[in-house]
Enzyme design. Sequence first.
Site, PDB file in Angstrom:
ATOM      1  CE1 TYR A  31      -1.917   3.459   2.395  1.00 20.15           C
ATOM      2  CE2 TYR A  31      -3.574   2.682   0.841  1.00 20.15           C
ATOM      3  CZ  TYR A  31      -3.094   3.667   1.692  1.00 20.15           C
ATOM      4  OH  TYR A  31      -3.768   4.838   1.818  1.00 20.15           O
ATOM      5  CG  ASP A  32       3.108   2.165   3.506  1.00 20.86           C
ATOM      6  OD1 ASP A  32       3.695   1.619   4.457  1.00 20.86           O
ATOM      7  OD2 ASP A  32       1.944   2.639   3.597  1.00 20.86           O
ATOM      8  CG  LEU A  78     -32.648   9.592  18.638  1.00 20.73           C
ATOM      9  CD1 LEU A  78     -31.558   8.542  18.777  1.00 20.73           C
ATOM     10  CD2 LEU A  78     -33.811   9.038  17.847  1.00 20.73           C
ATOM     11  CE  LYS A 112     -28.549   8.261  21.521  1.00 19.70           C
ATOM     12  NZ  LYS A 112     -27.243   8.951  21.697  1.00 19.70           N
TER      13      LYS A 112
HETATM   14  C1  LIG Z   1     -29.882  11.187  16.563  1.00 17.04           C
HETATM   15  C2  LIG Z   1     -29.724   9.762  16.071  1.00 17.04           C
HETATM   16  C3  LIG Z   1     -28.718   8.933  16.587  1.00 17.04           C
HETATM   17  N1  LIG Z   1     -28.641   7.695  16.094  1.00 17.04           N
HETATM   18  N2  LIG Z   1     -27.762   6.668  16.417  1.00 17.04           N
HETATM   19  C4  LIG Z   1     -28.121   5.619  15.648  1.00 17.04           C
HETATM   20  N3  LIG Z   1     -27.507   4.426  15.655  1.00 17.04           N
HETATM   21  N4  LIG Z   1     -29.164   5.935  14.845  1.00 17.04           N
HETATM   22  C5  LIG Z   1     -29.495   7.213  15.119  1.00 17.04           C
HETATM   23  N5  LIG Z   1     -30.460   8.000  14.578  1.00 17.04           N
HETATM   24  C6  LIG Z   1     -30.585   9.262  15.058  1.00 17.04           C
HETATM   25  O1  LIG Z   1     -31.542  10.110  14.609  1.00 17.04           O
HETATM   26  C7  LIG Z   1     -32.487   9.544  13.606  1.00 17.04           C
HETATM   27  C8  LIG Z   1     -33.527   8.738  14.327  1.00 17.04           C
HETATM   28  C9  LIG Z   1     -33.109  10.723  12.869  1.00 17.04           C
END
Ligand SMILES: Cc1c[n+]2nc(N)[nH]c2nc1OC(C)C
Length: 321
Positions: A31-32, A78, A112
Amino acid sequence: MEQIEQLRQTLRQYEYEYHVLDNPSVPDAEYDRLMNELKNIEWQHPELITLDSPTQRVGAKPLAGFAQVIHKIPMLSLDNAFGDDDLDGFLRRIESYIHVSSSQLTFCCEPKLDGLAVSILYENGLLTRAATRGDGTTGEDITANIRTIRNIPLKLNTLNPPARLEVRGEVFMPQVGFNELNEKALAKGEKTFANPRNAAAGSLRQLDPKITRQRPLIFNAYGIGVYESDDELPNTQFERLQWLKSLGIPVNDEICLAQGRTALLAYYTDIQTKRPTLGYDIDGTVLKVNDIALQEQLGFISRSPRWAIAYKFPAQEQMTI
Ligand SMILES: Cc1c[n+]2nc(N)[nH]c2nc1OC(C)C
């Protein structure tokens, strides 16, 4: 295709295998060698340099400040659920709003990630602009810093890219990279970061991309904002994420579908069990109605979607540094 573009395509493939698939097909030395060959050609013929060349990941010079970016589609936050009864409330609100039993509803379930939400714009397949979420309407232009993140493609892996595609997702720092960064900072008497999320935010808000480039940042996509193309997007969240993956955009491996309350709770418990072994911080799961038409029917409550909820874990005792 002329030789220089062939060389670029080969390097893009190697970057994708190494940083997205975590499965390189050639040794780093190969790669390098090719990267140095491309750098030499572009050094001799600077007029051949293109925005999407693999050599163009590190910005030229530090910025004086960050320009502002207005999000055409707001990046909303959310609503949270902290227990099964909150989840039941979320499911009941959906049922009463669209008269569908939640036992019939399929959800796209995602971890999340505990990082920084960003927006990355591709125009005709080229990465042209990236921004922080900011207050959801106005963010900071961090294009130069985002370009240094190795698992973010500078060019979409398709022969007919959409005119405009805004990819939304999270930039985070894995725990191993975070610990190494803090050890180095301690050794140099520099300030350390309290947690990987702060380290990711601090690294993205660097005015000098050469500093950002040295930070172990990873991006995972979770959604789409602006989209302009002759082709329609897939009509479920899960298929949209698979489509992003097909373009070379990294998507988290723990995303799956679940139908009905019991399967949702099983996903939540499964991710909570896996949490200590993931290698990066998460603070819960995000459960989204999978069908886009239903999402649009459900819409948003002021600043957060009626169709998605962040089902969080109980707060973990924070590590003391
Ligand atoms: C603020 C947010 C954060 N997150 N994190 C994930 N994995 N999906 C996700 N979707 C988000 O907002 C959508 C539901 C619009």
